[in-house]
Design an enzyme around this catalytic site. Structure first.
Site, PDB file in Angstrom:
ATOM      1  N   VAL A   1       0.818  -1.151  -0.098  1.00 29.47           N
ATOM      2  CA  VAL A   1      -0.013  -0.123   0.053  1.00 29.47           C
ATOM      3  C   VAL A   1       0.964   1.265  -0.070  1.00 29.47           C
ATOM      4  CG1 VAL A   1      -2.039  -1.120   1.050  1.00 29.47           C
ATOM      5  CG2 VAL A   1      -0.042   0.022   2.678  1.00 29.47           C
ATOM      6  N   CYS A   2       0.284   2.414  -0.433  1.00 31.81           N
ATOM      7  CA  CYS A   2       1.161   3.576  -0.683  1.00 31.81           C
ATOM      8  C   CYS A   2       2.150   3.311  -1.461  1.00 31.81           C
ATOM      9  CB  CYS A   2       1.319   4.217   0.749  1.00 31.81           C
ATOM     10  SG  CYS A   2       1.918   5.799   0.644  1.00 31.81           S
ATOM     11  N   THR A   3       3.542   3.557  -0.980  1.00 29.59           N
ATOM     12  CA  THR A   3       4.678   3.531  -1.665  1.00 29.59           C
ATOM     13  C   THR A   3       5.441   2.074  -1.534  1.00 29.59           C
ATOM     14  OG1 THR A   3       6.022   4.250   0.072  1.00 29.59           O
ATOM     15  CG2 THR A   3       5.094   5.926  -1.764  1.00 29.59           C
ATOM     16  N   GLY A   4       4.600   1.189  -0.943  1.00 30.99           N
ATOM     17  CA  GLY A   4       5.400  -0.091  -0.753  1.00 30.99           C
ATOM     18  C   GLY A   4       5.730  -0.796  -2.022  1.00 30.99           C
TER      19      GLY A   4
ATOM     20  N   ALA B   1      -2.082  -1.198  -4.054  1.00 26.10           N
ATOM     21  CA  ALA B   1      -2.815  -0.134  -3.636  1.00 26.10           C
ATOM     22  C   ALA B   1      -2.035   1.008  -3.646  1.00 26.10           C
ATOM     23  CB  ALA B   1      -3.644  -0.356  -2.651  1.00 26.10           C
TER      24      ALA B   1
END
Length: 341
Positions: A113-116, A164
């Site tokens: 999620v996010c910048t993962g 995501a």
């Protein structure tokens, strides 16, 4: 739908400076799934490279359940969610990448999620796969990982890889996962509990429409702005933008001044510098490559425009960011700068 007697386990890998909202939203979707179903469908654990605590980008600390050295074996029924946030390039450490590769070899489903997604890509675990990342990091990701099939959707399900974009998109991704396993009715009940009035799919895009983002309802102006955003590396002249939009250059200038309070040249320059700053802070690309990718003819011209816009040089800003200092964005200069020659 038949349910397994063993809860499905989610492991959240909280990287340093992870973003709270997408992590909390994903976790709460699992909690509500258990509550609404009246049974333990899912359990979860929070880990970091060394255990202890993880520090969020807002400064909060979360107590972890363990680290990489724990005697916990993950398998094909497990899901690992990499939770990224700020300064993501510094979080892709050798221990993190090695641990993720081990999980991939074990058949674990890997998500982010996010910048993962940056960390999964750095580990080579998104090569040839469809993925997404927060829109702010899209350009830098594309430059750094061209082998990944990157999309601008809210989330992407590529089988053993789930990504995501960040924010509330993790709700939609988790509702998708829960709905596949437990049925759409349970997913809808969870969304209702979360006041998530519209469940977005993997076909929905992350950002608001251009007209909504810039606060105008002028279709031709919105079309010109879309053309600008799609051509940052090879800028289109204002006269060509105007001609292709079916108006004179003077008409285009009046539209920009009336609705956006800046000239077309100024707007174009700011868009290119915004992209340059994203590349500067989220990649290790040399300055000359960033300059070229954003339509500047030389690093010196790029540096001059950047300094006028942000009040510091690209070199210094990158150095300060790597030192861990948050840089404030100065106000926009009133000087009208020409497009790259």
């Amino acid at each position: 739908m038949a349910q397994s007697s063993t809860p499905r386990r989610f492991t959240f890998l909280l990287l340093n400076r992870f973003t709270m909202l997408p992590f909390a939203a994903a976790l709460d979707a699992l909690r509500l799934a258990n509550k609404m179903a009246g049974t333990q469908l899912y359990d979860w654990r929070l880990i970091g490279a060394e255990g202890g605590f993880a520090t969020c980008s807002n400064g909060s600390q979360i107590r972890l359940d363990g680290g990489f050295d724990d005697d916990v074996t993950l398998g094909r029924d497990d899901v690992v969610i990499v939770c990224g946030g700020d300064a993501i390039t510094a979080q892709a450490t050798r221990p993190v990448l090695a641990w993720l590769r081990r999980q991939a070899r074990a058949g674990v489903t890997l998500g982010a999620v996010c910048t993962g997604a940056h960390v999964l890509a750095k580990a080579g675990l998104l090569d040839g796969r469809r993925a997404t990342i927060h829109w702010e990091n899209h350009d830098s990701f594309t430059e750094t990982f061209p082998e990944v099939d990157l999309h601008r959707q809210v989330f992407v399900d590529d089988g053993a890889r789930l990504t995501a974009g960040g924010g509330t998109s993790s709700i939609d991704m988790m509702l998708h996962v829960i709905g596949q396993a437990q049925g759409a009715d349970l997913a809808s009940q969870i969304a209702d509990q979360m006041l998530h009035t519209t469940i977005r799919t993997g076909r929905d895009h992350q950002r608001l429409s251009i007209a909504t983002r810039i606060g105008i309802r002028h279709p031709r102006l919105a079309a010109v702005v879309a053309r600008i955003e799609a051509n940052l590396e090879n800028p289109v002249s204002p006269s060509r933008l105007a001609a292709d939009a079916g108006m004179s250059t003077r008409q285009l200038e009046r539209l920009f001044m009336r609705y956006l309070n800046r000239s077309p040249k100024r707007y174009y320059l700011e868009a290119r510098l915004t992209r340059a700053r994203q590349l500067l802070l989220n990649t290790d690309l040399p300055l000359i490559e960033i300059a070229i990718a954003c339509g500047f003819s030389s690093s010196s011209h790029f540096s001059k425009c950047y300094r006028d816009r942000y009040g510091t040089s690209p070199y210094r800003e990158r150095g300060v960011q790597k030192a861990g200092t948050v840089v404030a964005l100065p106000g926009c200069s009133d000087t009208v700068l020409a497009l790259a020659s």
